[in-house]
Scaffold this active site. Structure first.
Site, PDB file in Angstrom:
ATOM      1  N   ASP A   8       0.962  -1.305  -0.161  1.00 57.48           N
ATOM      2  CA  ASP A   8      -0.056   0.168   0.056  1.00 57.48           C
ATOM      3  C   ASP A   8       0.612   1.799  -0.032  1.00 57.48           C
ATOM      4  OD1 ASP A   8      -2.298  -1.258   0.326  1.00 57.48           O
ATOM      5  OD2 ASP A   8      -2.911  -0.509   1.813  1.00 57.48           O
ATOM      6  N   HIS A  54       3.812  -2.529   3.303  1.00 60.23           N
ATOM      7  CA  HIS A  54       3.590  -0.915   2.514  1.00 60.23           C
ATOM      8  C   HIS A  54       5.241  -0.871   2.027  1.00 60.23           C
ATOM      9  CE1 HIS A  54       1.220  -0.976   6.037  1.00 60.23           C
ATOM     10  NE2 HIS A  54      -0.511   0.084   4.849  1.00 60.23           N
TER      11      HIS A  54
END
Length: 773
Positions: free
Chosen positions: A104, A256
């Site tokens: 993400d 991430h």
């Protein structure tokens, strides 16, 4: 253009300047528009950059909610992949011993390339949920990501929580990200992951309508089975443990690659891949999971009844709302073998995406350049303020010492030249003020073809006041420079004072104005012009400008011996010096600046006499103010260009070229031209950076300006109450002056010519009592 008419009613041929003005008249409005467009473009660039940076990487939800009965239980308890095929909500789980590796918040220029290298080294695909603003700033990384065989999805454009946003905002976030992907990699995508989402059991009343809306438009919403919580930076070992599914289950695993410092993620990722492969796990993309479920028909793909059951799929209206529809078909769509979730961008989508990336590239390039210019402008402006304060103080102390003297008192009579064109409202007041002069004068009124009876009113006023030494000359309309030259040729005395027909003098003005001529080096003297109609908002703004700007400037230029302008409202000249440089020139619209520079180049000294006050009627409307300042600024540029060779003048006569010309160009053209950067950056900072800090910075600059203005008011013995208008002046009046200057620059660069514009006068500035107001 209609030919001008003389006082006797005869038509005459237009002058060279008037003919040029006629050819340029049609271009003026487009130049105004272009000037406004330049400022608008600058604002748009900054706003675009601010929009790109405002919300990216945020770590807190806008709001939080709780699960509700409106969300079907089978969705809350289902797998991490949510689709709305056929209008029915369906979830899918990742098969056992399978990992859908997801990332993400990217792309990030530091960490995403490192992640891609690790994935390529281990031949592992992943699904990246990208923030559109980051895609538009780093398109090359996305292109590499897709070419490497990874899958991409939408993580909104600004990383905003969509749960409480309007439909228009949701559509905008999706469309803009699709366009960014189209411009970067030539694709659109059907995958979506909401910022701040987690597992499906966290879907609530507020987020469910968003998922349903996007699902009906063809999007697949992706959640998380297993979260590495790498954003907490717990250390690589814990990241690996937290990302490992329990008991051989499959999982959609979250990492991430952006949104902060991701060194621990980079350290953990290769060890995690090796560990999972050692446990017999395989890696796939989200589309790989869906395809496997479709092929196997496993029961984990669970249709849900309830709120979504009435949906009928994507309608044409819904597609138009979103602008870029992801489509609903599955499987490869090109010979190149796009990922199943990807669609080849074509047509306007592709072109708009490319245009978006160009706009963002311009904004990314422009911001540091503009920041550098802002720093230069800020330093120059602050330096100017400091220099003006120091020099003005020295000038005041030097010129107001009891022992200061220009030489023997000048007591001989002088000629006062009053050029007048349609000044019926003001000419009587002007003559009345001259009648009270304490210095012997001859008055020469030059009627420049007035059609309103100016000369008759002047003669009647002179007779009524009993002024014997008044001569009224009439000429066909030829412009102010011609009228002044006529007056100079007709003057009886060696010193001539020039004033405007709408100006009034104090009784001591002429006496003060001519005293510097006791010094034989002095060729001209600039007086102190005051705004008489200062009790209106526009008048008060101009009053502040005259006192703070013009008069502080003149004190500085006086001591530096490079005075650029003798104001047309109040100035005195040696008659022979004016004739020596050829009189008042018609080459520019700023004949006062033109002749002042010419006198410098002829070796004459120009000084400022602060006590020689004249009261003038400033423009009473914004339209007239624009017209006047446009002429002033454009005329100044003409004069500077005309005398550009002064830069190479030698000896004392070259002082203006060495000192004055650079100062005028820097402080009257360059820094004001870029000064809007300060205002635009202030607004930018207030919106996108730190409202409190930006506001404090603006107030600090305003405080410095107020300090300078207060000191200038003190030197001129003005009342401080007008300074209450200064904050509003900074918000409105100053911006108008910037636009006027930009307009003048555009006119100069495009080769346009202007003529004198006659301002409408009211005659409200009467004879002063001798005290400032």
């Amino acid at each position: 253009m209609t030919a001008p008419t003389s006082a006797r009613g005869r038509r005459r041929a237009p002058s060279r300047i008037e003919r040029a003005a006629g050819r340029a008249a049609a271009l003026q409005k487009p130049r105004v528009i272009l000037a406004l467009l330049l400022l608008l473009a600058l604002t748009c660039v900054l706003l675009l950059d601010g929009y790109l940076r405002a919300e990216v990487g945020g770590d807190q939800r806008v709001r939080t909610g709780a699960g509700s009965g409106d969300v079907p239980d089978r969705i809350l308890n289902g797998g991490p992949i949510l689709t709305f095929r056929g209008g029915r909500a369906t979830t899918a789980s990742v098969p056992s011993k399978t990992i859908a590796l997801t990332f993400d918040d990217g792309p990030d220029p530091t960490y995403t390339p490192q992640v891609l290298k690790i994935l390529d080294r281990y031949d592992v695909p992943a699904t990246f949920f990208l923030v559109g603003s980051m895609v538009s700033r780093h398109p090359g990384i996305v292109k590499t990501m897709v070419d490497q065989g990874n899958e991409v999805g939408i993580h909104t454009f600004t990383h905003v929580d969509l749960s409480y946003q309007s439909n228009a905002r949701v559509n905008r976030e999706m469309r803009q990200t699709q366009l960014a992907l189209a411009g970067a990699a030539g694709i659109t995508t059907t995958l979506f992951r909401a910022p701040y989402s987690s597992e499906t059991d966290a879907i609530d009343d507020f987020s469910w309508p968003v998922y349903r809306k996007l699902g009906e438009e063809g999007y697949t919403s992706v959640f998380v089975d297993t979260d590495s919580d790498d954003w907490k930076k717990p250390g690589a070992s814990k990241i690996i443990d937290w990302a490992t599914p329990k008991k051989g289950k499959g999982a959609s695993v979250l990492f991430h690659d952006a949104g902060g410092e991701r060194t621990q993620t980079i350290e953990a990722l290769p060890r995690y891949i090796e560990k999972m492969k050692a446990k017999g796990y395989t890696f796939t993309t989200i589309s790989g999971v869906v395809e496997k479920q479709d092929t196997a028909g496993e029961p984990s793909a669970t249709p849900a009844s309830g709120a979504a059951s009435g949906a009928a799929g994507t309608s044409a209206g819904q597609g138009a709302e979103t602008g870029v529809r992801p489509g609903t078909a599955r499987g490869d769509t090109t010979a190149g073998g796009l990922q199943a979730a990807h669609r080849a961008a074509t047509g306007m989508t592709l072109y708009e995406g490319k245009a978006l990336l160009v706009a963002v590239a311009i904004a990314e390039w422009a911001l540091p350049v503009l920041s550098g210019l802002l720093l230069v402008v800020g330093v120059a402006v602050m330096g100017r303020f400091g220099l003006m304060l120091l020099v003005a103080r020295r000038h005041h102390r030097l010129r107001n010492r009891r022992r200061f003297s220009w030489g023997p008192a000048v007591t001989g009579p002088v000629s006062v030249i009053v050029p007048a064109y349609n000044e019926k409202e003001c000419i009587a007041n002007t003559l009345e003020s001259l009648a009270r002069s304490t210095h012997p004068i001859e008055i020469v009124v030059v009627d420049d073809g007035s059609t309103d009876g100016t000369s008759e009113i002047a003669r009647a006023a002179a007779d009524g006041l009993g002024i014997a030494n008044v001569r009224i000359l009439r000429q066909e309309n030829a412009g102010k420079p011609a009228a002044l030259n006529n007056g100079v040729r007709s003057a009886s005395h060696d010193i001539v004072v020039m004033m405007d027909g709408d100006t009034v003098f104090e009784p001591e003005t002429v006496r003060h104005l001519v005293q510097p001529f006791a010094d034989p080096e002095v060729g001209a003297v600039a007086g102190n012009a005051k705004v008489g109609n200062r009790d209106t908002v526009i008048g008060a703004w101009q009053h502040i400008e005259y006192v703070m700007g013009f008069n502080l400037d003149r004190r500085m230029y006086d001591l530096l011996r490079c005075m650029p302008t003798i104001p047309g409202a109040v100035g005195a000249f040696r008659r022979d010096a004016v004739l020596e440089v050829g009189g008042m020139s018609e080459d520019t619209l700023a004949e006062d600046t033109d002749i002042t520079i010419a006198l410098h180049r002829a070796g004459r000294r120009v000084v400022y006499q602060e006590h020689a006050r004249a009261w003038t009627e400033a423009p009473g409307s914004l339209r007239q103010l624009w017209s006047q300042r446009y002429r002033w600024s454009y005329g100044t540029m003409q004069a500077l260009w005309k005398h550009r060779k002064s830069l190479t003048d030698k000896g004392p006569s070259g002082r203006f070229g060495r000192v004055g010309m650079p100062l005028v160009v820097l402080f009257q053209i360059v820094t004001p031209l870029f000064a809007p950067l300060i205002d635009v950056f202030t607004v930018y900072s207030m919106i996108f950076v730190d409202l409190q800090a930006a506001l404090l910075a603006w107030l600090a600059v305003l405080g410095i300006q107020l300090t300078c203005a207060a000191y200038a008011f003190r030197l001129d013995r003005e009342k401080y109450r007008y300074l209450l208008m200064m904050p509003l002046q900074q918000l409105a009046y100053r911006q108008m002056m910037y636009l006027v200057l930009i307009h003048s620059c555009v006119t100069a660069l495009t080769g346009g010519r202007l003529r004198w514009q006659k301002l409408k006068r009211t005659g409200e500035v009467g004879t002063p009592a001798g005290a400032n107001g």
